[in-house]
Design a protein around this motif. Structure first.
Motif, PDB file in Angstrom:
ATOM      1  N   HIS A  49      18.623  84.475  68.748  1.00 44.31           N
ATOM      2  CA  HIS A  49      18.568  83.124  68.177  1.00 44.31           C
ATOM      3  C   HIS A  49      17.377  82.322  68.716  1.00 44.31           C
ATOM      4  CE1 HIS A  49      22.258  83.325  65.814  1.00 44.31           C
ATOM      5  NE2 HIS A  49      22.822  83.958  66.830  1.00 44.31           N
ATOM      6  N   VAL A  50      16.231  82.968  68.783  1.00 49.64           N
ATOM      7  CA  VAL A  50      14.938  82.352  69.141  1.00 49.64           C
ATOM      8  C   VAL A  50      14.880  81.912  70.606  1.00 49.64           C
ATOM      9  CG1 VAL A  50      13.050  81.027  68.052  1.00 49.64           C
ATOM     10  CG2 VAL A  50      15.174  81.312  66.809  1.00 49.64           C
ATOM     11  N   HIS A  51      15.799  82.360  71.429  1.00 51.01           N
ATOM     12  CA  HIS A  51      15.789  81.971  72.843  1.00 51.01           C
ATOM     13  C   HIS A  51      14.823  82.870  73.613  1.00 51.01           C
ATOM     14  CE1 HIS A  51      19.487  79.888  71.656  1.00 51.01           C
ATOM     15  NE2 HIS A  51      19.278  79.129  72.712  1.00 51.01           N
ATOM     16  N   VAL A  52      13.572  82.479  73.634  1.00 49.36           N
ATOM     17  CA  VAL A  52      12.561  83.193  74.411  1.00 49.36           C
ATOM     18  C   VAL A  52      12.536  82.665  75.839  1.00 49.36           C
ATOM     19  CG1 VAL A  52      10.127  83.790  74.618  1.00 49.36           C
ATOM     20  CG2 VAL A  52      11.162  83.590  72.346  1.00 49.36           C
ATOM     21  N   PHE A  53      12.479  81.356  75.968  1.00 57.33           N
ATOM     22  CA  PHE A  53      12.409  80.711  77.279  1.00 57.33           C
ATOM     23  C   PHE A  53      13.814  80.454  77.840  1.00 57.33           C
ATOM     24  CE2 PHE A  53       8.063  80.121  76.391  1.00 57.33           C
ATOM     25  CZ  PHE A  53       7.415  79.630  77.524  1.00 57.33           C
ATOM     26  N   PRO A  54      13.947  80.441  79.161  1.00 56.60           N
ATOM     27  CA  PRO A  54      15.215  80.023  79.769  1.00 56.60           C
ATOM     28  C   PRO A  54      15.329  78.501  79.743  1.00 56.60           C
ATOM     29  CG  PRO A  54      13.650  80.587  81.492  1.00 56.60           C
ATOM     30  CD  PRO A  54      12.962  80.881  80.176  1.00 56.60           C
ATOM     31  N   TYR A  55      15.604  77.971  78.550  1.00 56.76           N
ATOM     32  CA  TYR A  55      15.563  76.521  78.356  1.00 56.76           C
ATOM     33  C   TYR A  55      16.608  76.109  77.334  1.00 56.76           C
ATOM     34  CZ  TYR A  55      13.296  71.971  78.759  1.00 56.76           C
ATOM     35  OH  TYR A  55      13.030  70.651  79.056  1.00 56.76           O
ATOM     36  N   ASP A  56      17.328  75.042  77.657  1.00 53.92           N
ATOM     37  CA  ASP A  56      18.286  74.434  76.733  1.00 53.92           C
ATOM     38  C   ASP A  56      17.589  73.253  76.068  1.00 53.92           C
ATOM     39  OD1 ASP A  56      20.284  72.998  75.445  1.00 53.92           O
ATOM     40  OD2 ASP A  56      21.760  73.272  77.038  1.00 53.92           O
ATOM     41  N   TYR A  57      17.126  73.465  74.837  1.00 55.71           N
ATOM     42  CA  TYR A  57      16.364  72.417  74.159  1.00 55.71           C
ATOM     43  C   TYR A  57      17.230  71.221  73.785  1.00 55.71           C
ATOM     44  CZ  TYR A  57      12.637  75.899  73.669  1.00 55.71           C
ATOM     45  OH  TYR A  57      11.656  76.830  73.920  1.00 55.71           O
ATOM     46  N   TYR A  58      18.514  71.451  73.555  1.00 52.76           N
ATOM     47  CA  TYR A  58      19.387  70.325  73.228  1.00 52.76           C
ATOM     48  C   TYR A  58      19.538  69.396  74.422  1.00 52.76           C
ATOM     49  CZ  TYR A  58      20.836  72.370  68.776  1.00 52.76           C
ATOM     50  OH  TYR A  58      20.854  72.857  67.496  1.00 52.76           O
ATOM     51  N   ALA A  59      19.758  69.976  75.593  1.00 50.94           N
ATOM     52  CA  ALA A  59      19.894  69.153  76.800  1.00 50.94           C
ATOM     53  C   ALA A  59      18.532  68.804  77.388  1.00 50.94           C
ATOM     54  CB  ALA A  59      20.733  69.891  77.838  1.00 50.94           C
ATOM     55  N   ASP A  60      17.473  69.446  76.891  1.00 53.37           N
ATOM     56  CA  ASP A  60      16.104  69.228  77.368  1.00 53.37           C
ATOM     57  C   ASP A  60      15.993  69.498  78.873  1.00 53.37           C
ATOM     58  OD1 ASP A  60      13.439  68.715  77.308  1.00 53.37           O
ATOM     59  OD2 ASP A  60      13.593  66.556  76.930  1.00 53.37           O
ATOM     60  N   ARG A  61      16.441  70.693  79.266  1.00 53.26           N
ATOM     61  CA  ARG A  61      16.334  71.098  80.672  1.00 53.26           C
ATOM     62  C   ARG A  61      16.390  72.617  80.767  1.00 53.26           C
ATOM     63  NH1 ARG A  61      21.785  68.596  81.058  1.00 53.26           N
ATOM     64  NH2 ARG A  61      23.320  70.283  80.905  1.00 53.26           N
ATOM     65  N   PRO A  62      15.837  73.178  81.859  1.00 56.49           N
ATOM     66  CA  PRO A  62      15.894  74.633  82.037  1.00 56.49           C
ATOM     67  C   PRO A  62      17.328  75.134  82.114  1.00 56.49           C
ATOM     68  CG  PRO A  62      14.293  73.655  83.530  1.00 56.49           C
ATOM     69  CD  PRO A  62      15.069  72.516  82.924  1.00 56.49           C
ATOM     70  N   SER A  63      17.511  76.397  81.742  1.00 53.99           N
ATOM     71  CA  SER A  63      18.825  77.027  81.800  1.00 53.99           C
ATOM     72  C   SER A  63      18.672  78.454  82.310  1.00 53.99           C
ATOM     73  CB  SER A  63      19.485  77.044  80.421  1.00 53.99           C
ATOM     74  OG  SER A  63      20.657  77.837  80.434  1.00 53.99           O
ATOM     75  N   ASP A  64      19.463  78.812  83.294  1.00 56.06           N
ATOM     76  CA  ASP A  64      19.433  80.176  83.831  1.00 56.06           C
ATOM     77  C   ASP A  64      20.276  81.137  83.004  1.00 56.06           C
ATOM     78  OD1 ASP A  64      17.743  79.674  86.014  1.00 56.06           O
ATOM     79  OD2 ASP A  64      19.402  78.917  87.221  1.00 56.06           O
ATOM     80  N   LYS A  65      20.941  80.655  81.967  1.00 61.14           N
ATOM     81  CA  LYS A  65      21.885  81.478  81.212  1.00 61.14           C
ATOM     82  C   LYS A  65      21.284  82.116  79.975  1.00 61.14           C
ATOM     83  CE  LYS A  65      24.935  78.141  80.814  1.00 61.14           C
ATOM     84  NZ  LYS A  65      26.193  77.428  80.489  1.00 61.14           N
ATOM     85  N   VAL A  66      20.057  81.742  79.599  1.00 60.89           N
ATOM     86  CA  VAL A  66      19.494  82.205  78.331  1.00 60.89           C
ATOM     87  C   VAL A  66      18.041  82.626  78.517  1.00 60.89           C
ATOM     88  CG1 VAL A  66      21.000  80.595  77.091  1.00 60.89           C
ATOM     89  CG2 VAL A  66      18.644  79.921  77.576  1.00 60.89           C
ATOM     90  N   GLY A  67      17.535  83.343  77.516  1.00 61.39           N
ATOM     91  CA  GLY A  67      16.102  83.587  77.461  1.00 61.39           C
ATOM     92  C   GLY A  67      15.694  85.045  77.504  1.00 61.39           C
ATOM     93  N   LEU A  68      14.968  85.485  76.474  1.00 59.40           N
ATOM     94  CA  LEU A  68      14.443  86.847  76.423  1.00 59.40           C
ATOM     95  C   LEU A  68      13.477  87.104  77.570  1.00 59.40           C
ATOM     96  CD1 LEU A  68      14.179  89.569  74.945  1.00 59.40           C
ATOM     97  CD2 LEU A  68      12.439  88.508  73.474  1.00 59.40           C
ATOM     98  N   SER A  69      12.801  86.072  78.054  1.00 59.29           N
ATOM     99  CA  SER A  69      11.881  86.278  79.179  1.00 59.29           C
ATOM    100  C   SER A  69      12.630  86.697  80.437  1.00 59.29           C
ATOM    101  CB  SER A  69      11.071  85.005  79.446  1.00 59.29           C
ATOM    102  OG  SER A  69      11.890  83.950  79.925  1.00 59.29           O
ATOM    103  N   ARG A  70      13.914  86.332  80.540  1.00 61.63           N
ATOM    104  CA  ARG A  70      14.746  86.797  81.656  1.00 61.63           C
ATOM    105  C   ARG A  70      15.275  88.214  81.372  1.00 61.63           C
ATOM    106  NH1 ARG A  70      16.645  82.388  84.918  1.00 61.63           N
ATOM    107  NH2 ARG A  70      14.819  81.030  85.121  1.00 61.63           N
ATOM    108  N   THR A  71      15.746  88.433  80.157  1.00 60.44           N
ATOM    109  CA  THR A  71      16.223  89.770  79.783  1.00 60.44           C
ATOM    110  C   THR A  71      15.127  90.805  79.989  1.00 60.44           C
ATOM    111  OG1 THR A  71      17.232  88.532  77.942  1.00 60.44           O
ATOM    112  CG2 THR A  71      17.698  90.893  78.066  1.00 60.44           C
ATOM    113  N   ALA A  72      13.881  90.373  79.814  1.00 62.29           N
ATOM    114  CA  ALA A  72      12.739  91.280  79.952  1.00 62.29           C
ATOM    115  C   ALA A  72      12.670  91.913  81.331  1.00 62.29           C
ATOM    116  CB  ALA A  72      11.442  90.530  79.647  1.00 62.29           C
ATOM    117  N   ALA A  73      13.149  91.220  82.363  1.00 61.51           N
ATOM    118  CA  ALA A  73      13.147  91.799  83.711  1.00 61.51           C
ATOM    119  C   ALA A  73      14.038  93.037  83.755  1.00 61.51           C
ATOM    120  CB  ALA A  73      13.615  90.757  84.730  1.00 61.51           C
ATOM    121  N   HIS A  74      15.182  92.993  83.069  1.00 62.68           N
ATOM    122  CA  HIS A  74      16.052  94.169  82.989  1.00 62.68           C
ATOM    123  C   HIS A  74      15.395  95.287  82.181  1.00 62.68           C
ATOM    124  CE1 HIS A  74      19.368  92.486  85.092  1.00 62.68           C
ATOM    125  NE2 HIS A  74      19.725  91.620  84.168  1.00 62.68           N
ATOM    126  N   ILE A  75      14.676  94.899  81.127  1.00 63.38           N
ATOM    127  CA  ILE A  75      14.008  95.906  80.301  1.00 63.38           C
ATOM    128  C   ILE A  75      13.007  96.695  81.143  1.00 63.38           C
ATOM    129  CG2 ILE A  75      12.402  96.221  78.359  1.00 63.38           C
ATOM    130  CD1 ILE A  75      13.804  93.724  77.077  1.00 63.38           C
TER     131      ILE A  75
END
Length: 659
Positions: A49-75
């Motif tokens: 769902h377009v979550h590339v960055f670890p960021y909650d755009y609705y709350a306008d703050r970083p989020s450690d729970k989302v982001g393909l850039s984080r999943t990429a570390a596992h890849i």
């Protein structure tokens, strides 16, 4: 630059060199593979769902729970742990957060443009993807322009431009499947050729969910009918291993026509070796699926075949490990294992802890789009003709609840078109989420009249729920409202200044039902306790319940727009126990609100006063709200309010005269 990232990753995709792996711990399958045996790791992302960055755009703050850039570390780690690996996506990548809306509604997709999620996926070297239902949300033209930038094939077997006599005779929107010619290294270090087939499926319900974009342009086939037609052809064309990219949840083992969550019967289709699943925003393997027919929730198999579901928004990476053996010139799966790797966890205090760091290369690939999205969410996407606040949401019809109801009604009205329930009247149930209580005297929604930004929507709707519709009768509507009326203490007629609110009753269970009118008689006991247990079966607080100016009778039928939590039994509401659901929307309530604001331009959420308290002579009650409510008191209609000094813990106290 993106292309070089992709090409670099693909060269090491299948067959990590010994010099690279010598210092790393290999998976046991790689360690134990013999000659003519090879270990293949298949990694899955789903519902990004377009979550590339670890960021909650609705709350306008970083989020450690989302982001393909984080999943990429596992890849990166998975690739290093195995001799052979490949990365696929299971759909719902193109829509679902404000970055997706920014690209669709603001920047647009011209010929030759690259969509940011595709750019990021290219950078990571994906081998294939399928379509999810949300890929159609912005229309076919937008979809096809977005897919044009992919350095990997996107397949979809059951959405077609035109049906033929059978699936093999269809005119496809995309290729139904792809067979990748790969090289694979066995346990002795020898390289072999292998053909890996990937076929994609999406719920046929997209024809209803996105009717306005799809009607007359494409058609949908049943997932299982389609699989049984194409998988044999894939085998005929030499596929050694067939992977189903099933953007469909793990549900019933009992096959039925047009199943939305068809992954269990799909696993029984002969020739499919492994399944990537998704759509449900859940994790597999997990205890969630314990006891499901045909499913081994511990081993991670469905009908004995390995399957995974990698959460959503990049929260997990799904991993299937296959031990392959070459016999008689063909490769076969001899054993498998399944896991998921999360990017975060909750500690003992329920605080979210990141388990991996972002991969800078992924973020860098779409940094410009991320920055543009931040500017987008911080500026107006519409206007409100009235302030949106919740200071008095528990005692009077309220604009912050009204706008949610209006958006839900707008959405479900469209979704019911062409269904058997189209003619039924639509009601909408919504509750105030930010209404003081344990959140404190500042825990209220407060958006002033004028411009509305996307990030304001999180103030209106706190949770990432998805839209549901239930079919109920008049008796269930009354019971629903009786349950909601447990918010209030019973009061004694003729007595002044009694405390109104039950502190044990959470505001998110105070559903206001839009589309009917009613009164609440506070002199009557509550039918339910705070947890929803019926304690006074004959109690009737709800009076004058009317629809279209006429009394609601027990046998009347309605559609109620609500959310997945409520419709599935959350809060234990009559008529919402999971057995009355007639529509499971693919969209979050937040996204629906944003779309509604964008489409309307200017919203008018002024409360219509469809509910209130029944008169009680010489009776008054007290309730507490945030001090800033004093600035909004003139907005409140249909209730006799006056300030009554200070409440406890920084709250302000108000008196309501009931008659």
């Amino acid at each position: 630059m993106t292309k070089s990232f992709s090409q670099m990753n693909r060269r090491r995709f299948l067959g990590t060199g010994a010099a690279t792996t010598a210092l790393l711990a290999l998976h046991p399958f790689s360690v134990n593979a013999a000659a003519n045996q090879a270990h293949l790791r298949i990694m899955e992302t789903t519902d990004l769902h377009v979550h590339v960055f670890p960021y909650d755009y609705y709350a306008d703050r970083p989020s450690d729970k989302v982001g393909l850039s984080r999943t990429a570390a596992h890849i990166d780690a998975i690739r290093a742990e195995s001799t052979n690996s490949m990365l696929v996506d299971n759909g719902d990548f193109l829509q679902g957060n404000p970055m997706g809306d920014y690209i669709a509604y603001e920047r647009g997709m011209k010929e030759g443009d690259s969509h940011p999620i595709i750019t990021a996926m290219n950078a990571l070297g994906y081998e294939a993807s399928t379509l999810g239902n949300h890929e159609f949300n912005y229309g076919l033209d937008f979809l096809m322009k977005s897919l044009a930038g992919a350095d990997f094939p996107v397949v979809s077997a059951n959405i077609v431009k035109e049906k033929g006599a059978n699936p093999r005779g269809d005119t496809g929107l995309l290729k139904p499947y792809v067979i990748l010619d790969k090289e694979i290294t066995d346990g002795s270090g020898e390289t072999h050729s292998i053909k890996i087939g990937l076929i994609g499926f999406v719920p046929p319900q997209v024809m209803n969910w996105d009717r306005r974009h799809l009607e007359g342009k494409v058609e949908a086939r049943d997932i299982l009918e389609t699989a049984r037609a194409w998988v044999p052809e894939m085998k005929e064309k030499g596929a050694d291993v067939i992977i189903a990219l099933s953007h469909s949840g793990i549900g019933s083992a009992q096959e039925s026509e047009g199943m939305e969550n068809a992954s269990v019967p799909l696993a029984s289709v002969d020739g499919i070796d492994a399944l990537m699943t998704g759509h449900s925003h859940l994790v597999f393997p997990s205890e969630k699926y314990a006891g499901f027919a045909g499913v081994d929730a511990e081993k991670g198999t469905i009908h004995g075949k390995p399957a995974t579901m990698g959460g959503f928004w990049g929260s997990h990476l799904g991993v299937i490990d296959l031990m392959l053996e070459k016999s008689g010139g063909a490769w076969q799966v001899v054993t498998s294992s399944t896991e998921t790797r999360p990017i975060s966890k909750r500690d003992e205090n329920r605080k979210t802890i990141a388990l991996v760091d972002s991969v800078a290369m992924v973020e860098n690939s779409v940094q410009a789009e991320h920055d543009a999205t931040l500017a987008y969410v911080r500026r107006s996407v519409g206007k409100t003709a009235a302030p949106l606040h919740s200071y008095f949401a528990l005692v009077a019809d309220d604009p912050s609840v009204q706008i949610v109801s209006q958006a839900q009604t707008w959405y479900i009205t469209e979704m019911m078109k062409g269904t058997e329930w189209e003619a039924l009247p639509i009601l909408s149930a919504a509750a105030p989420f930010k209404a003081g209580g344990r959140g404190g005297p500042e825990y209220y929604t407060d958006v002033p009249k004028g411009d509305v930004a996307i990030k304001n929507v999180s103030d209106l709707y706190l949770y990432p729920n998805t839209v549901r519709a239930v079919k109920v009768n008049g008796a269930q509507v009354r019971g629903w409202l009786e349950r909601s009326a447990g918010m209030f203490n019973q009061v004694e007629a003729g007595k002044p200044d009694q405390i109104l609110l039950n502190p044990e009753f959470p505001s998110y269970n105070f559903d206001v039902m839009d589309g009917v009118t009613y009164k609440i008689d506070l002199s009557q006991p509550s039918r339910f306790d705070a947890k929803g247990t019926e304690i006074n079966p004959d109690a009737q607080r709800i009076t004058d319940l009317m629809f279209d100016g006429k009394p609601v009778t027990d046998d009347m039928e309605f559609i109620v727009a609500t959310n997945n939590y409520r419709a599935s039994g959350g809060g234990a509401f009559p008529g919402a126990k999971g057995d009355t659901i007639v529509f499971e929307g693919p969209d979050t309530n937040r996204d629906v609100i944003v779309r509604y604001i964008v489409e309307q331009g200017t919203i008018n959420p002024t409360a219509d006063g469809n509910w209130g308290f029944a008169p009680l002579e010489n009776t008054s009650v007290l309730f507490d709200t945030g001090p800033k409510g004093a600035e909004r008191i003139s907005d409140v209609k249909g209730v006799d309010l006056e300030q009554a000094g200070d409440g406890p813990d920084g709250f302000a106290r108000y008196r309501i005269t009931l008659g």
